[in-house]
Design a protein around this motif. Structure first.
Motif, mmCIF file in Angstrom:
data_model
loop_
_atom_site.group_PDB
_atom_site.id
_atom_site.type_symbol
_atom_site.label_atom_id
_atom_site.label_comp_id
_atom_site.label_asym_id
_atom_site.label_seq_id
_atom_site.Cartn_x
_atom_site.Cartn_y
_atom_site.Cartn_z
ATOM 1 N N LYS A 1 48.832 39.510 33.380
ATOM 2 C CA LYS A 1 49.095 40.846 33.909
ATOM 3 C C LYS A 1 47.950 41.321 34.794
ATOM 4 N N ALA A 2 46.717 41.073 34.376
ATOM 5 C CA ALA A 2 45.560 41.486 35.174
ATOM 6 C C ALA A 2 45.492 40.706 36.482
ATOM 7 N N GLU B 1 48.043 39.465 38.144
ATOM 8 C CA GLU B 1 49.083 40.010 39.023
ATOM 9 C C GLU B 1 48.629 41.313 39.668
ATOM 10 N N LYS B 2 47.953 42.168 38.883
ATOM 11 C CA LYS B 2 47.465 43.437 39.410
ATOM 12 C C LYS B 2 46.403 43.205 40.485
ATOM 13 N N GLU C 1 47.700 42.044 43.920
ATOM 14 C CA GLU C 1 48.408 43.024 44.756
ATOM 15 C C GLU C 1 47.587 43.392 45.994
ATOM 16 N N SER D 1 37.661 42.600 42.580
ATOM 17 C CA SER D 1 38.652 43.551 42.074
ATOM 18 C C SER D 1 38.075 44.245 40.845
ATOM 19 N N ASP E 1 38.847 47.543 38.013
ATOM 20 C CA ASP E 1 39.901 48.451 37.554
ATOM 21 C C ASP E 1 39.633 48.856 36.111
ATOM 22 N N GLU F 1 41.794 49.405 33.941
ATOM 23 C CA GLU F 1 42.804 48.811 33.069
ATOM 24 C C GLU F 1 42.444 47.390 32.644
ATOM 25 N N TYR F 2 41.498 46.750 33.338
ATOM 26 C CA TYR F 2 41.103 45.405 32.947
ATOM 27 C C TYR F 2 40.295 45.453 31.660
#
Length: 481
Positions: A246-247, A249-250, A253, A266, A268, A270-271
Motif C-alpha cells: 500500500k505504501a 502504491e502511494k 503516485e 517520498s 508521508d 501515513e507511512y
C-alpha cells in the motif's frame, strides 16, 4: 539494532557471556519509541537498573553524544559495529569496528553478528569453558550475515557455509519452527531461503512491533513456544507485506509520469517507520535510482534510504550532516532522522550530490550472463554442478545462464494478482519454467507466439513430496528485440 543482524548478534553474545558466568540483560531498542541504536533514554534506564557495562552490537560507531552520556553515568561502553564511522570516534571504553581508521583486520565486510562472533572467538581463546567454541553459534552468524546483505564473499562466505550446515542439523528450536511456517525443508536450507523466507519473518517483528519476539524465538529451547512465536512472526510478515504494498502504491503516485531526477524521495505521515526501508528498496529496484522514503512523525522525519551500486548513500548523507539529527549506514542502505523544516533543503542538497556523482551515467539495471547455452544443453546435470558454488548472494551472485530464440508453450498467468508466468520449453530436458513479474509477455505470446531470449537459473521445485528441476527466469524478452 532491531533487525536480524542485531537480533542474532544479541542472542549470540547473551548466550556466550552466560556460558562464562556473566549476568547479562538483553536490550533491543523499540523502533517506534527509541529509534535506531544507542539513545540516552535507554542508557539512563539501564543505569538506573544497575547496569555497569554496555556492549553494543551492530550500532554505536556514530553515537559520540550517547557515549559521553554513558561515561557521565559511570557506565563502561564497549562498541561493536560494522558501519562506517564518522571522522571523530565516540569516547568509549573500547571500539571494535574493522572500518575504523588504522584497524588492521584484513576483511572489512563482516556483519554485526560476524563481529559478535569474533568477540566470542576471542573470549573462548582466553579461557576454556567446557567443550563450547564460538563455532557453536554459526547458525546465528549465517542468519544475520545473509539477512544484512553484506557481501557474501571471503570470510562471510565461509561463515555462512558452515552456519548453513549447522542450521541443517536442526538443534535450534526457533529456526526449526521458522522453517516450518515458511514451508522450507530444514535439511536443505540455503542462503536464498534465509534471504527470502526466514530473514523477512525475523525482521517483521521489529518492523511491525518489537524485535524482542524474534530474539525470544532464537533463544528458546522449547518446541511448543517456538512454534507459537514463529506463527506470530509469520502473521506479522503478512501484515508487513500488505503495508509495504500500500505504501509503495502511494509513493508511486508521484511518479505516474516517470522519474526525471537522479534521486527519488517520498515522505508521508501515513507511512509506518517500520516499512519505509522496504518501500525505498522497492522504489530503487523499480526505477534504478537512489530512493529515500520517510515517515513524518510530529516535527521529525524518520527515513530509510536504498541505493544503487553507482551511488554511496552514506557518504552523501555525510555531506548533509549539518541538517541531520542522526544518520548512518552502508554504501547501499542508510537511515536518518531530520527535522521536517529541513526536509526540502536536505532533498535539494542530496539531488545536487546525486547529479554530481551520476552525471553522464545511463541509469539502468544490468543483468550479467555467465554462459549462453543451446536449449538441448540445459540438462538435469547442470543443477548439481551449480550447487557446488553455494552459498551465493550479495556480491557473489548465483551464475546466470541464457537461452536465445527459444520456443515456449503452455503459458499461464499465476499468483494472486496474476503477475507471474508459468510455461514450458518443449525442446529442453529441463522444460518447466517460472517467470516472476513477467506477466506483460502473456498477451504477446497469445497473439503472436514469438520466440524468446531467456536469462535464468535452475532450482528445485518441491510439490506434494515430489521434487523436480525447473528453470527460474531472471528476465526475458522477445528474440531479436
Amino acid at each position: 539494532d532491531y533487525d536480524v543482524d542485531g537480533v542474532t548478534a544479541t542472542a549470540l553474545l547473551v548466550q556466550v557471556l552466560e556460558r562464562f558466568g556473566g549476568t547479562v540483560t538483553p536490550h533491543i531498542p523499540n523502533r517506534f519509541d527509541d529509534g535506531y541504536g544507542l539513545n540516552t533514554q535507554s542508557i539512563e534506564r539501564l543505569a538506573q537498573s544497575g547496569i555497569k557495562l554496555i556492549l553494543t552490537v551492530d550500532c554505536g560507531i556514530r553515537s559520540p553524544r550517547e557515549a559521553e552520556y554513558a561515561r557521565e553515568l559511570g557506565i563502561d561502553l564497549i562498541i561493536s559495529d560494522h558501519h562506517f564511522p564518522q571522522d571523530v570516534l565516540p569516547n568509549a571504553f573500547a571500539i571494535i569496528c574493522p572500518k575504523q581508521t588504522g584497524d588492521n583486520y584484513p576483511f572489512k565486510e563482516l556483519a554485526g553478528v560476524g563481529i559478535a562472533y569474533k568477540i566470542a572467538q576471542a573470549l573462548f581463546k582466553s579461557r576454556k569453558v567446557g567443550d563450547w567454541t564460538a563455532d557453536d553459534w554459526l547458525d546465528l552468524v549465517a542468519l544475520g550475515t545473509v539477512s544484512d546483505l553484506v557481501p557474501l564473499t571471503s570470510e562471510n562466505r565461509a561463515l555462512v557455509l558452515q552456519g548453513l550446515k549447522q542450521i541443517r542439523y536442526g538443534h535450534r528450536a526457533g529456526i526449526r519452527a521458522l522453517c516450518g511456517v515458511a514451508a522450507k525443508d530444514l535439511s536443505r536450507i540455503t542462503a536464498g531461503d534465509i534471504g527470502f523466507a526466514l530473514g523477512p519473518r525475523l525482521n517483521a517483528a521489529g518492523r511491525m512491533e518489537s524485535a524482542l519476539k524474534s530474539y525470544d524465538l532464537l533463544m528458546t529451547d522449547k518446541t511448543e513456544i517456538a512454534g507459537l512465536i514463529a506463527q506470530e512472526l509469520d502473521n506479522q510478515n503478512s501484515q508487513r507485506q500488505y503495508a509495504t504494498k500500500k505504501a509503495q502504491e502511494k509513493a508511486e503516485e508521484a511518479f505516474i509520469d516517470g522519474v526525471t531526477t537522479n534521486l527519488i524521495a517520498s515522505f508521508d505521515p501515513e507511512y509506518s517507520s517500520g516499512i519505509v526501508g522496504l518501500v525505498a528498496s522497492k522504489l530503487s529496484e523499480r526505477y534504478y535510482r537512489p530512493a529515500i522514503v520517510g515517515s513524518i512523525e510530529d516535527d521529525f522525519i524518520k527515513a530509510s534510504c536504498r541505493s544503487i551500486s553507482e551511488f554511496h548513500i552514506t557518504r552523501a548523507l555525510d555531506e548533509c550532516a549539518d541538517l541531520l539529527l542522526r544518520h548512518g549506514g552502508h554504501s547501499m542502505a542508510a537511515g536518518f532522522t531530520v527535522h521536517k523544516d529541513y526536509k526540502d533543503q536536505l532533498i535539494e542538497r542530496l539531488n545536487q550530490i546525486a547529479d554530481r556523482e551520476l552525471e553522464g551515467l545511463e541509469l539502468r539495471p544490468t543483468l550479467k550472463i555467465d554462459v549462453e547455452l543451446a536449449v538441448d544443453e540445459v540438462t538435469q546435470r547442470i543443477y548439481p554442478e551449480l550447487e557446488k558454488l553455494q552459498p551465493t548472494g550479495m556480491g557473489n551472485p548465483a551464475p546466470v545462464l541464457a537461452l536465445r530464440n527459444v520456443e515456449i508453450a503452455d503459458v499461464q498467468l499465476i499468483g494472486k494478482e496474476k503477475t507471474h508466468l508459468r510455461f514450458t520449453i518443449p525442446q529442453s530436458p529441463v522444460y518447466q519454467a517460472i517467470a516472476f513479474n513477467q506477466a506483460q509477455w502473456h498477451n504477446e505470446w497469445v497473439l503472436n507466439r514469438p520466440k524468446f531470449d531467456i536469462a535464468f537459473t535452475i532450482e528445485i521445485n518441491s510439490y506434494n513430496g515430489r521434487e523436480t528441476q525447473q528453470i527460474q527466469v531472471r528476465d526475458m524478452k522477445p528474440a531479436g528485440t
